[in-house]
Structures are given as C-alpha cells and as structure tokens.
Enzyme design. Structure first.
Site, mmCIF file in Angstrom:
data_model
loop_
_atom_site.group_PDB
_atom_site.id
_atom_site.type_symbol
_atom_site.label_atom_id
_atom_site.label_comp_id
_atom_site.label_asym_id
_atom_site.label_seq_id
_atom_site.Cartn_x
_atom_site.Cartn_y
_atom_site.Cartn_z
ATOM 1 N N HIS A 124 0.870 -1.180 0.000
ATOM 2 C CA HIS A 124 0.000 0.000 0.000
ATOM 3 C C HIS A 124 0.909 1.233 0.000
ATOM 4 O O HIS A 124 2.019 1.181 0.539
ATOM 5 C CB HIS A 124 -0.831 -0.045 1.287
ATOM 6 C CG HIS A 124 -1.899 0.978 1.392
ATOM 7 N ND1 HIS A 124 -1.656 2.255 1.819
ATOM 8 C CD2 HIS A 124 -3.225 0.915 1.144
ATOM 9 C CE1 HIS A 124 -2.798 2.937 1.833
ATOM 10 N NE2 HIS A 124 -3.757 2.144 1.433
ATOM 11 N N ASP A 201 2.953 -4.845 8.082
ATOM 12 C CA ASP A 201 1.725 -4.071 7.940
ATOM 13 C C ASP A 201 0.567 -5.074 7.963
ATOM 14 O O ASP A 201 0.345 -5.791 6.980
ATOM 15 C CB ASP A 201 1.787 -3.286 6.623
ATOM 16 C CG ASP A 201 0.454 -2.639 6.273
ATOM 17 O OD1 ASP A 201 -0.520 -2.814 7.027
ATOM 18 O OD2 ASP A 201 0.398 -1.959 5.222
ATOM 19 N N GLN A 204 -4.595 -5.467 6.710
ATOM 20 C CA GLN A 204 -5.593 -6.358 6.084
ATOM 21 C C GLN A 204 -5.524 -7.764 6.663
ATOM 22 O O GLN A 204 -6.076 -8.705 6.079
ATOM 23 C CB GLN A 204 -5.373 -6.416 4.564
ATOM 24 C CG GLN A 204 -5.543 -5.099 3.851
ATOM 25 C CD GLN A 204 -6.987 -4.610 3.829
ATOM 26 O OE1 GLN A 204 -7.926 -5.356 4.118
ATOM 27 N NE2 GLN A 204 -7.171 -3.339 3.509
ATOM 28 N N LYS A 227 -10.609 -0.954 10.203
ATOM 29 C CA LYS A 227 -10.732 -2.114 9.302
ATOM 30 C C LYS A 227 -11.048 -3.380 10.090
ATOM 31 O O LYS A 227 -11.120 -4.474 9.533
ATOM 32 C CB LYS A 227 -9.434 -2.304 8.508
ATOM 33 C CG LYS A 227 -9.145 -1.166 7.533
ATOM 34 C CD LYS A 227 -7.867 -1.422 6.805
ATOM 35 C CE LYS A 227 -7.299 -0.183 6.141
ATOM 36 N NZ LYS A 227 -7.993 0.199 4.908
ATOM 37 N N CYS A 365 -4.695 2.427 -3.752
ATOM 38 C CA CYS A 365 -3.476 2.959 -3.116
ATOM 39 C C CYS A 365 -2.309 1.996 -3.302
ATOM 40 O O CYS A 365 -1.461 1.850 -2.406
ATOM 41 C CB CYS A 365 -3.690 3.247 -1.634
ATOM 42 S SG CYS A 365 -4.921 4.491 -1.316
#
Ligand code: PMP
Length: 407
Positions: A124, A201, A204, A227, A365
C-alpha cells in the site's frame, strides 16, 4: 462459538439494514473500512454520555474513568496480539500513522547514507512513501521484492537482497489489492538471521487471521481500528521494547514528556514517549469493544467462514465471460480484485452502486501493483464476516448486468 450464525451477526450491524439507491445494501468494501457493530457505536456514545474527559491528566473522577477505559484497550490489544508488555502497544491514528512513526524514528536513529530498506512490490502507498521519504532524507536505497504474475513474492530475490547494509524490512501480511497472504514468518526469520528488524503491515490481516507477535518474533506490527469493526482515527503500533527504547520520540508535546524546561526536556517512558497530545479518546475506548466483538466470534471461525466465502466468490466470478481475477496466489484472504475485458473498472463500480452494491474501484493505493499487471485499476470486492453467499450472488448478477450494458 463453533459455527457462526451470520443472520444474528448481521443484526449486530445497524447499517446493514439500510437501502442504497432503493436496493438493499450489499457492502463489499470492507478492505477500505468495515461497518461497525452496535457494541462499538454504543461505546462511543457511552464515552460522551458518561465519561467525557481528558486522559492521563486529571485527578478528578471522570478523567480517571476515561483513562482507565483507554488503558483497558491497550491491555486488550496486548492480549489480542500476544505482546509481552502493554507498554509495547502504542496507540496511534492508524496504520499510516504507525508506519510513519517507525520510518521517521527508526530511520532517524538507525538509517544512514548508503543503507538499504526492503519493501515489496505489493505494498500500500502508506508502506512505500514513508520509506521513500526517509531514503531521501538519509541517502538510503529502497529495494523492492518483486512478485510473480500470481501476486506472490519472489522469495529468492528477497534472500539475495538481505545484506549488512539492510537496515529494515517492511512488508504487508495481506495485500489489500490482491489478497495475497505473504509468508511473513519466513520473511522475518530470514531477516533475523542477519539481525535485521522487520515491520509487518497487518492492516488487512488482523481482522482475518490470528496474530501472535511473540510467535512471529516480529519487531513492529501495525494496523488500523477501522478495518477491524472499530472506529476510525485509532490504530496500533506494536514495537518490541528493545527497539522502542532505542528510538527517539516522534512528535513533541503533552503526555510524551517527563520534565520540560526551556533548557532541556526529558521524555516520558513507554508507551507515552510516542503518544504526544490528546489522543482520539472515544476511538481508543471503542476499539476495546471491537476486539471483544472479534474475540466473541473467534478469529478461527471468522477465517474459516471468510475463506469459504472467498472460494465461493472466486468460483462464481470466474464464470463471467471475459472476467480476469488479478491476484491468484495460493494463500489468499478476503479480497478479490478483477477486471472485465472491454470495460473500465470505474464504470462497473458506478453501475454496481446503482444496484446498491458497494465495491472499490481504482488502484487501491497500490499503483505499482496496477503497473505490473498493465491495468488502470481493478474492481475489488473485499469481504467481512457479515457478508453472505446471497450477497456474492447479487454481485455476480450485478457484474453480469453491468457488462451487458457496457460491452
Ligand atoms: N496498509 C494496507 C495493507 C492497507 O490496506 C491500508 C488501508 N487501505 C493501509 C495500509 C492504510 O491504512 P489507514 O488508511 O487506516 O492508515
């Protein structure tokens, strides 16, 4: 809870009852942000109704109860990802804020001219740009792990990148554009073999996959509240005590100090050293309710349910003539990106919206990912635990209708 009762779960999310453009809402943009259960909405209302007050400052009752509630979230996050200490949990504004913090503070202390930073081809923008900025400031070099046409990382090239000049590796756990689940444990172990720290990261991942930061032995892990069924404006940076203690503070201001004089300021201890100013208190407090909600359903149950739904959606979408799925890794989670021959993703997105179906279109993104596949963007359906096979059927019917209009 062993199997999930999706009908009951849907009742927990008030917004799912609404209509969009005269049609029942089919919300398939969960990668961008999930909807919120009533427990999270109530926690926000309750904060303002019952305890609104600044945290970490007042001796008065309201300040104490809001501080307690805020700090309960920190401990809940600690448990949720199995961190060793609660002070290794820094409450931030979100994933982007957390990555910028590490890039800036770790970068300031540990990165010099000619050093190398490794990211991947499927990041991202928020896990690209902060590293580019520190590279520019310090004269460091950004190395990008390539990926295959299936959207899997080229691990041989990754291994060949690791060398004494490498100062940090930063990759996502799950790609928001492709859904690929990356082999993060292997990535971490390979880096650690050369004493290189790793940032994952998990924006997600954390809402779909059980994460244990000690088992992963990850140095930094970042994610966003919004999220994972929680509020916007709050996120997490987990960092090993070892690194957080070695890093300089991020922003200066209230809360992050021990003593201030005009001659010299001494900094507060962890975690407050990295939490300058009044935080997003209501969001911090409501994040606790979001984690409780996930825990009540059980991440293993969530994953199993979402994996079945992903498989169903993949099979059904593939039946559409001219549809190509972008991102066909063996290990995937909750994201299906696709293009349809002869159509633009934007047009499909607009037509689906007219049918009450919310998907994301564009580059998500992750422009370099689109570049690699030579496409302007994709249509992305991203799943959450409240989605159903009926909604996938509605999506498939909607795409078929849209294609019939466009081609
Ligand atoms: N990383 C990934 C993999 C993401 O999917 C996102 C959000 N789309 C981000 C980082 C940025 O998260 P936020 O906007 O909540 O800071």
């Amino acid at each position: 809870m062993d199997t999930l009762d999706i009908k009951t779960i849907r009742e927990d999310f008030p917004i799912l009852k609404r209509e969009v453009n005269g049609k029942p809402l089919v919300y398939l943009d969960n990668g961008a942000t999930t909807q919120k259960p009533k427990a999270v909405i109530d926690a926000i209302i309750n904060y303002y109704t019952d305890m609104n007050s600044n945290v970490h400052r007042g001796v008065h009752y309201l300040s104490q109860i809001s501080t307690d509630a805020f700090e309960i979230t920190r401990r809940k996050v600690q448990e949720f990802i199995n961190a060793k200490h609660d002070y290794e949990i820094i409450i931030t504004k979100g994933t982007t804020d957390s990555i910028n913090l590490v890039a800036s503070c770790y970068g300031q202390e540990f990165i010099s001219n000619g050093d190398e930073i490794i990211i991947s081809a499927m990041e991202h923008h928020s896990n690209i740009v902060p590293w580019q900025m520190i590279c520019e400031a310090k004269g460091a070099i950004l190395k990008v792990i390539p990926m295959t046409e299936h959207g899997e990382l080229d691990m041989e090239t990754y291994k060949s990148f690791l060398n004494p000049k490498t100062k940090i590796v930063a990759v996502n756990y799950v790609s928001n554009a492709l859904g690929t689940i990356n082999p993060v444990k292997e990535i971490i172990d390979l880096a650690h073999a050369q004493n290189i720290p790793v940032l994952i990261d998990a924006a997600q991942a954390v809402q779909h996959i059980k994460i244990d930061v000690q088992a992963l032995d990850v140095d930094f892990l970042v994610f966003s509240g919004h999220k994972m069924y929680g509020p916007t404006g709050v996120g997490v940076l987990y960092g090993k005590e070892y690194w957080l203690n070695k890093m300089p503070p991020y922003q200066g201001g209230g809360d992050m100090i021990k003593d201030v004089t005009f001659e010299k300021t001494t900094y507060n201890e962890l975690p407050f050293k990295f939490e300058a100013g009044t935080p997003n208190i209501e969001a911090g407090i409501a994040l606790n309710a979001a984690i409780d909600y996930i825990n009540r359903l059980g991440l293993d149950n969530i994953k199993k349910y979402e994996d079945d739904l992903l498989q169903y959606a993949t099979e059904k979408l593939q039946e559409i003539k001219g549809l190509r799925i972008i991102g066909t890794a063996k290990e995937k989670s909750s994201v299906i990106s696709f293009v349809v021959e002869g159509t633009h993703p934007y047009d499909i997105g607009v037509l689906l919206d007219k049918m009450g179906i919310a998907v994301r279109t564009g580059h998500h993104c992750a422009q370099p990912v689109m570049e690699q596949f030579h496409i302007p963007g994709t249509v992305r359906a991203s799943l959450a635990v409240y989605n159903t096979k009926e909604e996938i059927d509605a999506l498939v019917a909607g795409v078929n209708r849209a294609v019939a209009m466009l081609v």
